[in-house]
Design an enzyme around this catalytic site. Structure first.
Site, mmCIF file in Angstrom:
data_model
loop_
_atom_site.group_PDB
_atom_site.id
_atom_site.type_symbol
_atom_site.label_atom_id
_atom_site.label_comp_id
_atom_site.label_asym_id
_atom_site.label_seq_id
_atom_site.Cartn_x
_atom_site.Cartn_y
_atom_site.Cartn_z
ATOM 1 N N VAL A 179 0.820 -1.217 0.000
ATOM 2 C CA VAL A 179 0.000 0.000 0.000
ATOM 3 C C VAL A 179 0.853 1.266 0.000
ATOM 4 O O VAL A 179 0.321 2.373 -0.084
ATOM 5 C CB VAL A 179 -0.963 0.024 1.211
ATOM 6 C CG1 VAL A 179 -1.982 -1.088 1.098
ATOM 7 C CG2 VAL A 179 -0.202 -0.070 2.533
ATOM 8 N N GLY A 180 2.170 1.113 0.081
ATOM 9 C CA GLY A 180 3.055 2.271 0.060
ATOM 10 C C GLY A 180 4.505 1.832 0.073
ATOM 11 O O GLY A 180 4.820 0.697 0.446
ATOM 12 N N ASP B 158 9.288 16.412 11.026
ATOM 13 C CA ASP B 158 8.993 16.049 9.636
ATOM 14 C C ASP B 158 7.510 16.179 9.325
ATOM 15 O O ASP B 158 6.926 15.302 8.694
ATOM 16 C CB ASP B 158 9.474 14.624 9.349
ATOM 17 C CG ASP B 158 9.734 14.392 7.864
ATOM 18 O OD1 ASP B 158 9.897 15.385 7.126
ATOM 19 O OD2 ASP B 158 9.769 13.226 7.437
#
Length: 389
Positions: free
Chosen positions: A67-68, A197
């Site tokens: 999925v990523g 981040d």
């Protein structure tokens, strides 16, 4: 988990690790820096999985389960029994996201351990839940709750997706507030964590569009207030990182506030923080948008055109007002995340019950953004001297 693993090193050493030391004029300590791997793993409350368990949960890490992917490696969808947290034989039960470290990848063991250190002990509605981890031979994996709607990035930028539908104005304000609450929690006592981040791809959305911060590989313990770390190897993401951090390595909580301001601009404009497909003068969102943030009329020229009539003009101006203060060049002039949360709560209230005001006919900008007195500025967490609208 969405595309939440993009590269984020601004200045990387051969080891891939950024060494931090404290500014000579300030003193503080970082508990994380002194913890051993054994201390971190023994202090966490999440489950330790075997590699075979996660292999079964993800159907042997099949390609159709991906999925990523990014610097860390790949993220796979998997399933566990909700009660026992053991792999299920069918695609049922608790849906999980399994992040598997690529041994030869851009990010490494230290960031894997950092995620466990923070998400293994911290709990908040706006932080992605870490369910467990795996440490077996050379295998390093992390197990999270699955975020069904993917990342905020996927709902703001089409990136070639023909079925793309941009996030509505109401949901943009909701996501901004959720993410702000998560960041405010990290900055609060006694947590005192610098996220380092914040960006659209690290804000994940569940099935109800509740936003949660993910990817804590770059997070650091404090310091807060006026203290700062000095990083000899600056890490983060171009387009989001605060200018003082990029130029001098100085890092504190207000660096996160700047990055959050960039996200607010993305929500307002529907443009990416850094887009090399645009003309040279428009590639950096902050540089392009700043001239438009000086007046209410100009602000309305940069609002995402895909929103059409979903928003009230004064709402866009108020969001821009918050963003421009977060993006102040002077860190001390930026609001705290608690102040940002309060301002966004008021903005969300105005979205639900919009004021009957035409911003183009209001001469007093303070009235436009709902800040009529000095006290009102303070309650909203906005600095009267730095309001650019």
């Amino acid at each position: 988990m969405g595309s939440c693993l993009s590269s984020r090193v601004l200045n990387k050493s051969s080891s891939g690790l950024d060494d931090l030391h404290l500014s000579s004029c300030k003193s503080s300590s970082s508990a994380t820096a002194h913890k051993t791997e054994g201390e971190i793993l023994s202090s966490t409350t999440v489950k330790s999985f075997s590699f075979n368990e996660l292999k079964l949960a993800t159907r042997n890490f099949r390609s159709d389960s991906v999925v990523g992917e990014g610097g860390f490696g790949c993220v796979f969808r998997g399933w566990l029994d909700e009660t026992t947290l053991t792999p299920t034989k069918s695609s049922s039960g608790l849906v999980i996201a399994v992040k598997r470290l690529n041994p030869d990848g851009f990010q490494g063991h230290r960031e894997w351990l950092t995620e466990i250190n923070y998400l293994g002990q911290l709990s908040h509605p706006n932080l992605v839940k870490l369910i467990g981890y795996c440490l077996e031979d050379e295998q390093r994996l992390l197990v999270y709750e699955f975020m069904h709607k993917g990342s905020l990035e996927n709902h703001l930028f089409a990136n070639g997706n023909k079925d793309f539908k941009p996030l509505s104005w109401i949901l943009r304000i909701k996501v901004a507030l959720d993410a702000a609450k998560g960041l405010a929690f990290l900055h609060s006592d006694p947590v005192k964590v610098i996220y380092r981040d914040i960006k659209a791809s690290n804000i994940l959305l569940d099935s109800d569009f509740n936003a949660k911060l993910s990817d804590f590989g770059l997070a650091r313990d404090g310091p807060m207030g006026e203290q700062s770390y000095v990083s000899t190897r600056v890490m983060g993401t171009f387009g989001y990182a605060a200018p003082e951090y990029v130029s001098t390595g100085h890092l504190n909580a207000r660096s996160d506030v700047y990055s959050f301001g960039v996200v607010l601009l993305e929500l307002l404009c529907g443009r990416q923080a850094l887009d090399h497909n645009r003309p040279a003068k428009e590639q950096n969102l902050v540089d392009w948008a700043r001239p438009y943030l000086t007046s209410r009329r100009k602000v309305l020229l940069i609002v995402d055109t895909r929103l059409n009539s979903q928003y009230k003009p004064e709402g866009a101006v108020r969001l821009a007002s918050i963003a421009v203060q977060c993006l102040s060049f002077e860190p001390k002039s930026r609001p705290t995340m608690d102040q940002v949360v309060r301002a966004l709560v008021q903005l969300q209230d105005s979205v639900v019950k919009p004021a009957n005001v035409d911003p183009l006919k209001v001469k007093d900008t303070k009235k436009l953004v709902g800040l009529k007195t000095e006290d009102k500025y303070q309650r909203n967490g906005l600095n009267k001297k730095t309001v650019g609208l």
